[in-house]
Design a protein around this motif. Structure first.
Motif, PDB file in Angstrom:
ATOM      1  N   LEU A   8      38.585  22.213  37.031  1.00 42.23           N
ATOM      2  CA  LEU A   8      39.634  21.200  37.016  1.00 42.23           C
ATOM      3  C   LEU A   8      39.771  20.669  38.436  1.00 42.23           C
ATOM      4  CD1 LEU A   8      42.260  23.121  34.857  1.00 42.23           C
ATOM      5  CD2 LEU A   8      40.688  21.364  34.108  1.00 42.23           C
ATOM      6  N   PRO A   9      39.135  19.529  38.749  1.00 42.78           N
ATOM      7  CA  PRO A   9      39.182  19.034  40.124  1.00 42.78           C
ATOM      8  C   PRO A   9      40.570  18.511  40.458  1.00 42.78           C
ATOM      9  CG  PRO A   9      38.040  17.475  38.721  1.00 42.78           C
ATOM     10  CD  PRO A   9      38.414  18.639  37.857  1.00 42.78           C
ATOM     11  N   GLY A  10      41.015  18.715  41.671  1.00 43.10           N
ATOM     12  CA  GLY A  10      42.321  18.213  42.087  1.00 43.10           C
ATOM     13  C   GLY A  10      43.465  19.090  41.633  1.00 43.10           C
ATOM     14  N   ALA A  11      43.172  20.112  40.825  1.00 36.67           N
ATOM     15  CA  ALA A  11      44.240  21.012  40.405  1.00 36.67           C
ATOM     16  C   ALA A  11      44.662  21.850  41.605  1.00 36.67           C
ATOM     17  CB  ALA A  11      43.752  21.911  39.285  1.00 36.67           C
ATOM     18  N   LYS A  12      45.965  22.124  41.689  1.00 35.84           N
ATOM     19  CA  LYS A  12      46.456  22.909  42.817  1.00 35.84           C
ATOM     20  C   LYS A  12      46.527  24.368  42.373  1.00 35.84           C
ATOM     21  CE  LYS A  12      49.826  22.459  46.527  1.00 35.84           C
ATOM     22  NZ  LYS A  12      50.101  23.864  46.748  1.00 35.84           N
ATOM     23  N   PRO A  13      45.624  25.210  42.888  1.00 40.52           N
ATOM     24  CA  PRO A  13      45.639  26.604  42.465  1.00 40.52           C
ATOM     25  C   PRO A  13      46.946  27.296  42.847  1.00 40.52           C
ATOM     26  CG  PRO A  13      43.587  26.079  43.571  1.00 40.52           C
ATOM     27  CD  PRO A  13      44.525  24.923  43.808  1.00 40.52           C
ATOM     28  N   PHE A  14      47.364  28.212  42.006  1.00 44.45           N
ATOM     29  CA  PHE A  14      48.593  28.954  42.235  1.00 44.45           C
ATOM     30  C   PHE A  14      48.337  30.109  43.199  1.00 44.45           C
ATOM     31  CE2 PHE A  14      46.553  29.324  38.162  1.00 44.45           C
ATOM     32  CZ  PHE A  14      46.025  30.603  38.219  1.00 44.45           C
ATOM     33  N   ALA A  15      49.406  30.642  43.793  1.00 44.36           N
ATOM     34  CA  ALA A  15      49.258  31.705  44.787  1.00 44.36           C
ATOM     35  C   ALA A  15      49.528  33.081  44.215  1.00 44.36           C
ATOM     36  CB  ALA A  15      50.190  31.439  45.961  1.00 44.36           C
ATOM     37  N   LEU A  75      42.605  30.232  35.672  1.00 45.61           N
ATOM     38  CA  LEU A  75      42.034  31.257  36.540  1.00 45.61           C
ATOM     39  C   LEU A  75      41.615  30.664  37.878  1.00 45.61           C
ATOM     40  CD1 LEU A  75      40.693  34.163  36.796  1.00 45.61           C
ATOM     41  CD2 LEU A  75      38.627  33.059  35.912  1.00 45.61           C
ATOM     42  N   THR A  76      42.009  31.350  38.954  1.00 45.88           N
ATOM     43  CA  THR A  76      41.514  30.967  40.278  1.00 45.88           C
ATOM     44  C   THR A  76      41.301  32.240  41.097  1.00 45.88           C
ATOM     45  OG1 THR A  76      41.844  29.461  42.157  1.00 45.88           O
ATOM     46  CG2 THR A  76      43.776  30.691  41.399  1.00 45.88           C
ATOM     47  N   SER A  77      40.785  32.073  42.298  1.00 48.68           N
ATOM     48  CA  SER A  77      40.541  33.215  43.175  1.00 48.68           C
ATOM     49  C   SER A  77      41.149  32.933  44.546  1.00 48.68           C
ATOM     50  CB  SER A  77      39.036  33.435  43.312  1.00 48.68           C
ATOM     51  OG  SER A  77      38.775  34.315  44.389  1.00 48.68           O
ATOM     52  N   SER A  78      41.624  33.988  45.198  1.00 47.71           N
ATOM     53  CA  SER A  78      42.183  33.786  46.533  1.00 47.71           C
ATOM     54  C   SER A  78      41.201  34.173  47.636  1.00 47.71           C
ATOM     55  CB  SER A  78      43.480  34.584  46.688  1.00 47.71           C
ATOM     56  OG  SER A  78      43.209  35.956  46.551  1.00 47.71           O
ATOM     57  N   ASP A  79      40.017  34.688  47.280  1.00 49.18           N
ATOM     58  CA  ASP A  79      39.066  35.036  48.346  1.00 49.18           C
ATOM     59  C   ASP A  79      37.624  34.589  48.015  1.00 49.18           C
ATOM     60  OD1 ASP A  79      38.585  37.207  46.461  1.00 49.18           O
ATOM     61  OD2 ASP A  79      40.143  38.345  47.498  1.00 49.18           O
ATOM     62  N   VAL A  80      36.912  35.389  47.252  1.00 48.82           N
ATOM     63  CA  VAL A  80      35.507  35.044  46.961  1.00 48.82           C
ATOM     64  C   VAL A  80      35.366  34.714  45.473  1.00 48.82           C
ATOM     65  CG1 VAL A  80      34.639  36.502  48.826  1.00 48.82           C
ATOM     66  CG2 VAL A  80      34.878  37.448  46.529  1.00 48.82           C
ATOM     67  N   PHE A  85      35.237  36.646  35.138  1.00 46.61           N
ATOM     68  CA  PHE A  85      36.381  36.953  34.278  1.00 46.61           C
ATOM     69  C   PHE A  85      35.890  36.936  32.842  1.00 46.61           C
ATOM     70  CE2 PHE A  85      40.128  35.954  31.763  1.00 46.61           C
ATOM     71  CZ  PHE A  85      41.150  36.668  32.382  1.00 46.61           C
ATOM     72  N   ASN A  86      35.641  38.107  32.302  1.00 45.77           N
ATOM     73  CA  ASN A  86      35.127  38.215  30.939  1.00 45.77           C
ATOM     74  C   ASN A  86      36.060  39.105  30.133  1.00 45.77           C
ATOM     75  OD1 ASN A  86      32.278  39.791  29.382  1.00 45.77           O
ATOM     76  ND2 ASN A  86      33.426  38.050  28.679  1.00 45.77           N
ATOM     77  N   ILE A  87      36.638  38.554  29.064  1.00 48.13           N
ATOM     78  CA  ILE A  87      37.471  39.369  28.178  1.00 48.13           C
ATOM     79  C   ILE A  87      36.549  39.928  27.095  1.00 48.13           C
ATOM     80  CG2 ILE A  87      39.503  39.482  26.716  1.00 48.13           C
ATOM     81  CD1 ILE A  87      40.526  36.939  28.055  1.00 48.13           C
ATOM     82  N   ILE A  88      36.314  41.236  27.169  1.00 50.87           N
ATOM     83  CA  ILE A  88      35.379  41.878  26.243  1.00 50.87           C
ATOM     84  C   ILE A  88      35.871  41.706  24.799  1.00 50.87           C
ATOM     85  CG2 ILE A  88      34.249  44.064  25.646  1.00 50.87           C
ATOM     86  CD1 ILE A  88      33.544  43.140  28.452  1.00 50.87           C
ATOM     87  N   GLY A  89      34.968  41.304  23.930  1.00 50.35           N
ATOM     88  CA  GLY A  89      35.311  41.158  22.519  1.00 50.35           C
ATOM     89  C   GLY A  89      35.813  39.766  22.164  1.00 50.35           C
ATOM     90  N   THR A  90      35.834  38.862  23.153  1.00 52.34           N
ATOM     91  CA  THR A  90      36.208  37.468  22.891  1.00 52.34           C
ATOM     92  C   THR A  90      35.109  36.578  23.476  1.00 52.34           C
ATOM     93  OG1 THR A  90      37.346  37.023  24.984  1.00 52.34           O
ATOM     94  CG2 THR A  90      38.624  38.119  23.268  1.00 52.34           C
ATOM     95  N   ASN A  91      35.263  35.272  23.313  1.00 53.64           N
ATOM     96  CA  ASN A  91      34.261  34.381  23.910  1.00 53.64           C
ATOM     97  C   ASN A  91      34.709  33.837  25.265  1.00 53.64           C
ATOM     98  OD1 ASN A  91      36.198  32.655  23.075  1.00 53.64           O
ATOM     99  ND2 ASN A  91      34.869  31.314  21.871  1.00 53.64           N
ATOM    100  N   VAL A  92      35.713  34.476  25.883  1.00 51.15           N
ATOM    101  CA  VAL A  92      36.187  34.023  27.191  1.00 51.15           C
ATOM    102  C   VAL A  92      35.305  34.612  28.289  1.00 51.15           C
ATOM    103  CG1 VAL A  92      38.095  34.008  28.828  1.00 51.15           C
ATOM    104  CG2 VAL A  92      38.542  33.742  26.381  1.00 51.15           C
ATOM    105  N   ASN A  93      34.643  33.734  29.040  1.00 59.23           N
ATOM    106  CA  ASN A  93      33.734  34.146  30.096  1.00 59.23           C
ATOM    107  C   ASN A  93      33.798  33.071  31.173  1.00 59.23           C
ATOM    108  OD1 ASN A  93      31.614  34.902  31.702  1.00 59.23           O
ATOM    109  ND2 ASN A  93      30.224  35.318  29.994  1.00 59.23           N
ATOM    110  N   LEU A  94      34.573  33.333  32.229  1.00 60.22           N
ATOM    111  CA  LEU A  94      34.841  32.306  33.243  1.00 60.22           C
ATOM    112  C   LEU A  94      34.438  32.783  34.622  1.00 60.22           C
ATOM    113  CD1 LEU A  94      38.479  31.358  32.132  1.00 60.22           C
ATOM    114  CD2 LEU A  94      36.428  30.016  31.687  1.00 60.22           C
ATOM    115  N   MET A  95      34.365  31.844  35.556  1.00 62.85           N
ATOM    116  CA  MET A  95      34.189  32.163  36.965  1.00 62.85           C
ATOM    117  C   MET A  95      35.496  31.837  37.682  1.00 62.85           C
ATOM    118  SD  MET A  95      31.106  33.183  36.965  1.00 62.85           S
ATOM    119  CE  MET A  95      30.834  33.408  38.711  1.00 62.85           C
ATOM    120  N   ALA A  96      35.916  32.735  38.569  1.00 62.96           N
ATOM    121  CA  ALA A  96      37.093  32.498  39.393  1.00 62.96           C
ATOM    122  C   ALA A  96      36.611  31.991  40.745  1.00 62.96           C
ATOM    123  CB  ALA A  96      37.896  33.789  39.559  1.00 62.96           C
ATOM    124  N   VAL A  97      36.864  30.712  40.999  1.00 66.33           N
ATOM    125  CA  VAL A  97      36.332  30.061  42.197  1.00 66.33           C
ATOM    126  C   VAL A  97      37.491  29.715  43.135  1.00 66.33           C
ATOM    127  CG1 VAL A  97      34.959  28.119  43.032  1.00 66.33           C
ATOM    128  CG2 VAL A  97      34.487  29.086  40.780  1.00 66.33           C
TER     129      VAL A  97
END
Ligand code: CUA
Length: 147
Positions: free
Chosen positions: A38-45, A85-90, A94-106
């Motif tokens: 999501l470009p331009g989205a302001k990640p939460f802290a 989902l976001t990341s505060s460092d590297v 993010f994979n929820i086992i048993g579902t189809n959710v498989n994301l990268m935290a950038v």
């Protein structure tokens, strides 16, 4: 060069051209958007679980070395959860086992997915992107309670 070798090379070349033309046609002709953050989205802290209505939740997940915030959430069976989902460092996974959710935290951007938990149980969230010494221990829990 063997004549079959030549034939295979010619067929491969034609297939590559057809594939590239197909991608170009879907992007420029059909206007299909390529998957993106999501470009331009302001990640939460900080991470949190927000309840919008019965069985409707929004989860803000903050990934950081080497944990997720929130580490554990609890929702009732049949709930639909919008995950941001976001990341505060590297970069983390993010994979929820048993579902189809498989994301990268950038760091600096946000990814999203929606998941409906139709059955009760404990779902593990694991990091699937090597992120340092504690990578193997980086996990979270989603508890889905019986109605
Ligand atoms: Cu975070 Cu691996």
């Amino acid at each position: 060069m063997d004549r079959y070798e030549k034939l295979v090379l010619q067929i491969s070349t034609v297939l590559m051209i057809v594939f590239a033309a197909g991608v170009a046609w879907s992007v420029f002709g059909l206007g299909v958007e390529l998957p993106t953050c999501l470009p331009g989205a302001k990640p939460f802290a900080r991470g949190e679980l927000i309840k919008h209505a019965d069985h409707r939740y929004e989860a803000h997940y903050l990934a950081k070395m080497w944990m997720y915030e929130p580490a554990e959430i609890e929702v009732p069976e049949g709930s639909t959860v919008d995950i941001y989902l976001t990341s505060s460092d590297v970069v983390h996974g993010f994979n929820i086992i048993g579902t189809n959710v498989n994301l990268m935290a950038v760091p600096g951007s946000m990814n999203r997915a929606t998941v409906t938990f139709d059955r009760p149980g404990t779902f593990q969230v694991v990091c699937h992107e090597y992120c340092g010494l504690g990578h193997a221990m980086m996990a979270g829990t989603i508890k889905v309670t019986e109605e």
